[in-house]
Motif scaffolding. Structure first.
Motif, PDB file in Angstrom:
ATOM      1  N   THR A  86       0.825  -1.208   0.000  1.00  0.00           N
ATOM      2  CA  THR A  86       0.000   0.000   0.000  1.00  0.00           C
ATOM      3  C   THR A  86       0.858   1.256   0.000  1.00  0.00           C
ATOM      4  O   THR A  86       0.467   2.285  -0.552  1.00  0.00           O
ATOM      5  N   ASP A  87       2.032   1.188   0.634  1.00  0.00           N
ATOM      6  CA  ASP A  87       2.884   2.369   0.713  1.00  0.00           C
ATOM      7  C   ASP A  87       3.479   2.736  -0.639  1.00  0.00           C
ATOM      8  O   ASP A  87       3.890   3.881  -0.851  1.00  0.00           O
ATOM      9  N   ALA A  88       3.519   1.772  -1.552  1.00  0.00           N
ATOM     10  CA  ALA A  88       3.967   2.070  -2.913  1.00  0.00           C
ATOM     11  C   ALA A  88       2.836   2.660  -3.744  1.00  0.00           C
ATOM     12  O   ALA A  88       3.065   3.485  -4.636  1.00  0.00           O
ATOM     13  N   VAL A  89       1.598   2.248  -3.452  1.00  0.00           N
ATOM     14  CA  VAL A  89       0.456   2.738  -4.223  1.00  0.00           C
ATOM     15  C   VAL A  89       0.013   4.113  -3.746  1.00  0.00           C
ATOM     16  O   VAL A  89      -0.391   4.970  -4.554  1.00  0.00           O
ATOM     17  N   LEU A  90       0.097   4.367  -2.448  1.00  0.00           N
ATOM     18  CA  LEU A  90      -0.436   5.615  -1.881  1.00  0.00           C
ATOM     19  C   LEU A  90       0.077   6.868  -2.586  1.00  0.00           C
ATOM     20  O   LEU A  90      -0.723   7.742  -2.929  1.00  0.00           O
ATOM     21  N   PRO A  91       1.384   7.025  -2.825  1.00  0.00           N
ATOM     22  CA  PRO A  91       1.844   8.258  -3.482  1.00  0.00           C
ATOM     23  C   PRO A  91       1.321   8.434  -4.899  1.00  0.00           C
ATOM     24  O   PRO A  91       1.316   9.543  -5.430  1.00  0.00           O
ATOM     25  N   LEU A  92       0.852   7.347  -5.520  1.00  0.00           N
ATOM     26  CA  LEU A  92       0.273   7.467  -6.854  1.00  0.00           C
ATOM     27  C   LEU A  92      -1.038   8.252  -6.820  1.00  0.00           C
ATOM     28  O   LEU A  92      -1.446   8.824  -7.831  1.00  0.00           O
ATOM     29  N   ALA A 100      -3.918  13.120  -8.956  1.00  0.00           N
ATOM     30  CA  ALA A 100      -4.104  14.574  -8.884  1.00  0.00           C
ATOM     31  C   ALA A 100      -4.623  15.052  -7.533  1.00  0.00           C
ATOM     32  O   ALA A 100      -5.276  16.091  -7.452  1.00  0.00           O
ATOM     33  N   ALA A 101      -4.336  14.308  -6.469  1.00  0.00           N
ATOM     34  CA  ALA A 101      -4.695  14.758  -5.129  1.00  0.00           C
ATOM     35  C   ALA A 101      -3.560  15.609  -4.564  1.00  0.00           C
ATOM     36  O   ALA A 101      -2.385  15.289  -4.768  1.00  0.00           O
ATOM     37  N   PRO A 102      -3.851  16.676  -3.847  1.00  0.00           N
ATOM     38  CA  PRO A 102      -2.794  17.424  -3.182  1.00  0.00           C
ATOM     39  C   PRO A 102      -2.041  16.571  -2.164  1.00  0.00           C
ATOM     40  O   PRO A 102      -0.828  16.672  -2.030  1.00  0.00           O
ATOM     41  N   ALA A 103      -2.779  15.713  -1.456  1.00  0.00           N
ATOM     42  CA  ALA A 103      -2.163  14.837  -0.455  1.00  0.00           C
ATOM     43  C   ALA A 103      -3.083  13.660  -0.189  1.00  0.00           C
ATOM     44  O   ALA A 103      -4.284  13.717  -0.468  1.00  0.00           O
ATOM     45  N   ALA A 104      -2.505  12.581   0.355  1.00  0.00           N
ATOM     46  CA  ALA A 104      -3.267  11.374   0.656  1.00  0.00           C
ATOM     47  C   ALA A 104      -2.735  10.764   1.938  1.00  0.00           C
ATOM     48  O   ALA A 104      -1.573  10.970   2.301  1.00  0.00           O
ATOM     49  N   ALA A 105      -3.580  10.016   2.624  1.00  0.00           N
ATOM     50  CA  ALA A 105      -3.164   9.338   3.850  1.00  0.00           C
ATOM     51  C   ALA A 105      -3.976   8.080   4.026  1.00  0.00           C
ATOM     52  O   ALA A 105      -5.110   7.980   3.529  1.00  0.00           O
ATOM     53  N   LEU A 106      -3.415   7.115   4.731  1.00  0.00           N
ATOM     54  CA  LEU A 106      -4.139   5.887   5.048  1.00  0.00           C
ATOM     55  C   LEU A 106      -3.805   5.439   6.454  1.00  0.00           C
ATOM     56  O   LEU A 106      -2.730   5.728   6.989  1.00  0.00           O
ATOM     57  N   LEU A 107      -4.748   4.745   7.043  1.00  0.00           N
ATOM     58  CA  LEU A 107      -4.535   4.103   8.331  1.00  0.00           C
ATOM     59  C   LEU A 107      -5.118   2.708   8.242  1.00  0.00           C
ATOM     60  O   LEU A 107      -6.315   2.526   8.011  1.00  0.00           O
ATOM     61  N   ALA A 108      -4.259   1.704   8.383  1.00  0.00           N
ATOM     62  CA  ALA A 108      -4.674   0.304   8.338  1.00  0.00           C
ATOM     63  C   ALA A 108      -4.664  -0.255   9.749  1.00  0.00           C
ATOM     64  O   ALA A 108      -3.791   0.063  10.554  1.00  0.00           O
ATOM     65  N   ARG A 109      -5.633  -1.116  10.016  1.00  0.00           N
ATOM     66  CA  ARG A 109      -5.777  -1.697  11.353  1.00  0.00           C
ATOM     67  C   ARG A 109      -5.967  -3.195  11.210  1.00  0.00           C
ATOM     68  O   ARG A 109      -6.786  -3.661  10.418  1.00  0.00           O
ATOM     69  N   GLU A 110      -5.209  -3.943  11.991  1.00  0.00           N
ATOM     70  CA  GLU A 110      -5.381  -5.393  12.047  1.00  0.00           C
ATOM     71  C   GLU A 110      -5.268  -5.803  13.503  1.00  0.00           C
ATOM     72  O   GLU A 110      -4.184  -5.705  14.097  1.00  0.00           O
ATOM     73  N   GLU A 111      -6.418  -6.238  14.054  1.00  0.00           N
ATOM     74  CA  GLU A 111      -6.480  -6.524  15.491  1.00  0.00           C
ATOM     75  C   GLU A 111      -6.043  -5.274  16.262  1.00  0.00           C
ATOM     76  O   GLU A 111      -6.667  -4.239  16.136  1.00  0.00           O
ATOM     77  N   LEU A 160      -5.128  -0.008  -4.614  1.00  0.00           N
ATOM     78  CA  LEU A 160      -4.771   0.177  -3.207  1.00  0.00           C
ATOM     79  C   LEU A 160      -5.422  -0.891  -2.330  1.00  0.00           C
ATOM     80  O   LEU A 160      -4.781  -1.455  -1.433  1.00  0.00           O
ATOM     81  N   LEU A 161      -6.690  -1.195  -2.605  1.00  0.00           N
ATOM     82  CA  LEU A 161      -7.374  -2.230  -1.821  1.00  0.00           C
ATOM     83  C   LEU A 161      -6.723  -3.596  -2.033  1.00  0.00           C
ATOM     84  O   LEU A 161      -6.535  -4.358  -1.072  1.00  0.00           O
ATOM     85  N   ALA A 162      -6.380  -3.911  -3.271  1.00  0.00           N
ATOM     86  CA  ALA A 162      -5.730  -5.194  -3.542  1.00  0.00           C
ATOM     87  C   ALA A 162      -4.372  -5.270  -2.865  1.00  0.00           C
ATOM     88  O   ALA A 162      -3.982  -6.314  -2.326  1.00  0.00           O
ATOM     89  N   ALA A 163      -3.637  -4.158  -2.873  1.00  0.00           N
ATOM     90  CA  ALA A 163      -2.327  -4.138  -2.229  1.00  0.00           C
ATOM     91  C   ALA A 163      -2.426  -4.389  -0.731  1.00  0.00           C
ATOM     92  O   ALA A 163      -1.550  -5.016  -0.125  1.00  0.00           O
TER      93      ALA A 163
END
Length: 347
Positions: A32-38, A44-55, A337-340
């Motif tokens: 996901t960290d490779a896909v996020l900057p895309l 064409a987003a100014p910025a992006a962020a993600l938060l993943a949770r597992e347990e 991103l979801l597949a990653a």
């Protein structure tokens, strides 16, 4: 969406940040960290962020300037999952039935141009099979309107064929009115006491007509690059009013799919997509990934913000990502991103 060149001056490679749990810092960065900057360079987003949770583990990543983990942001149609949860709780308390007609709770409201609340059930609103016209097609999602006004706008148009899936924000505005009629309180109040408070979602709120975001928050940009951080949430109401955080959305979907908010038979109803021919349950929709895994969740789009939460059906693994603009220019990036995140990695 036109590129926001003035907002993309900081190289993506310098803006990418990855934080792993303390017990796994030696692990290589996930796909996901490779896909996020895309989302910035191609989306064409100014910025992006993600938060993943597992347990109990969480992982945060960001790309681009002016965005942070703790930011409050507008979540758009993710509001629908909250409203659907409240309605299903009320059904379980026998305060309403999903087979009730709209007319039973809102007599005389849905009439005109071939629309008839006597022929529409609450289930049809939840599953977007009512055929009601989407009022935001007329307002563009940028004109604040009261709930009754938004319904009246929809009722100037003939309905689509009932029983077919046709996504319409009008459905959830009506559900918000039903919740108020049944309980004597607004959908925001009911969601607050039934979901937000019990789960400790301290960053989540229904702002009503408040145009500002709680602190901390970054800026929000329309497709043309204009700043739309100040926004009247009545452009969406019960269909998209919510303000929240990455952590709160992960917590909410984990709790919902994990059975903390609904009894098992009601959760099964929520995940049943047969009425919408596989497209939608009730405030949730499934996506089957290329690896065969199906994730559940919702997206949210409102001026200046696009958000997506997806989770495994048991809620044990959840991903929320967001961009601080109205849409992602490259539609292939979201499924990538979801597949990653959810598909097993090959060695």
């Amino acid at each position: 969406m036109p590129p926001l060149r003035t907002l993309l001056a900081v190289p993506v490679s310098l803006a990418l940040l990855w934080l792993a749990p303390a017990d796994s810092q030696a692990r290589s960065a996930p796909p996901t960290d490779a896909v996020l900057p895309l989302l910035v360079s191609r989306g064409a987003a100014p910025a992006a962020a993600l938060l993943a949770r597992e347990e109990t583990d969480t992982r945060y990543a960001q790309a681009g300037p002016g965005i942070s983990r703790a930011d409050h942001f507008r979540a758009g149609s993710i509001t629908k999952t909250f409203v659907a949860t409240v309605v299903l709780q009320l059904a379980d308390e026998h305060l309403l039935s999903l087979s009730d007609t709209v007319e039973q709770h809102l007599p005389g409201l849905v009439r005109g141009a071939g629309n008839d609340g006597r022929a529409l059930t609450l289930r049809s609103l939840l599953t977007h099979t009512s055929g009601l016209y989407d009022f935001t097609r007329d307002t563009g999602g940028i004109v604040p309107v009261a709930p009754l006004q938004s319904v009246r706008i929809a009722l100037t148009h003939s309905p689509a064929v009932r029983g077919r899936f046709a996504y319409s924000n009008t459905n959830y505005v009506l559900l918000g009115l039903v919740v108020e009629q049944v309980t004597g309180h607004s959908y925001a109040t009911e969601a607050g006491r039934r979901i937000i408070a019990p789960l400790g979602l301290t960053g989540t709120s229904f702002p009503g007509s408040r145009t500002s975001l709680p602190s901390p928050h970054g800026r929000a940009y329309a497709a043309d690059g204009s700043d739309v951080t100040e926004l009247d949430p009545r452009v969406a109401g019960a269909a998209g009013e919510l303000v929240t955080t990455l952590a709160d959305l992960d917590r909410f979907y984990a709790a919902l799919l994990g059975g903390e908010l609904l009894p098992s038979h009601r959760l099964r109803e929520m995940l049943d997509t047969r009425a919408a021919h596989g497209s939608y349950g009730m405030g949730l929709f499934p996506v089957k990934l290329p690896c065969g895994i199906t994730v559940w969740g919702h997206n949210g789009r409102i001026s200046g913000s696009y958000v997506r939460t997806a989770a495994t059906v048991d809620g044990r693994r959840v991903l929320t990502f967001r961009v601080n603009t109205t849409a992602i220019a490259d539609p292939d990036l979201e499924p990538a991103l979801l597949a990653a995140e959810f598909c097993p990695r090959t060695p």
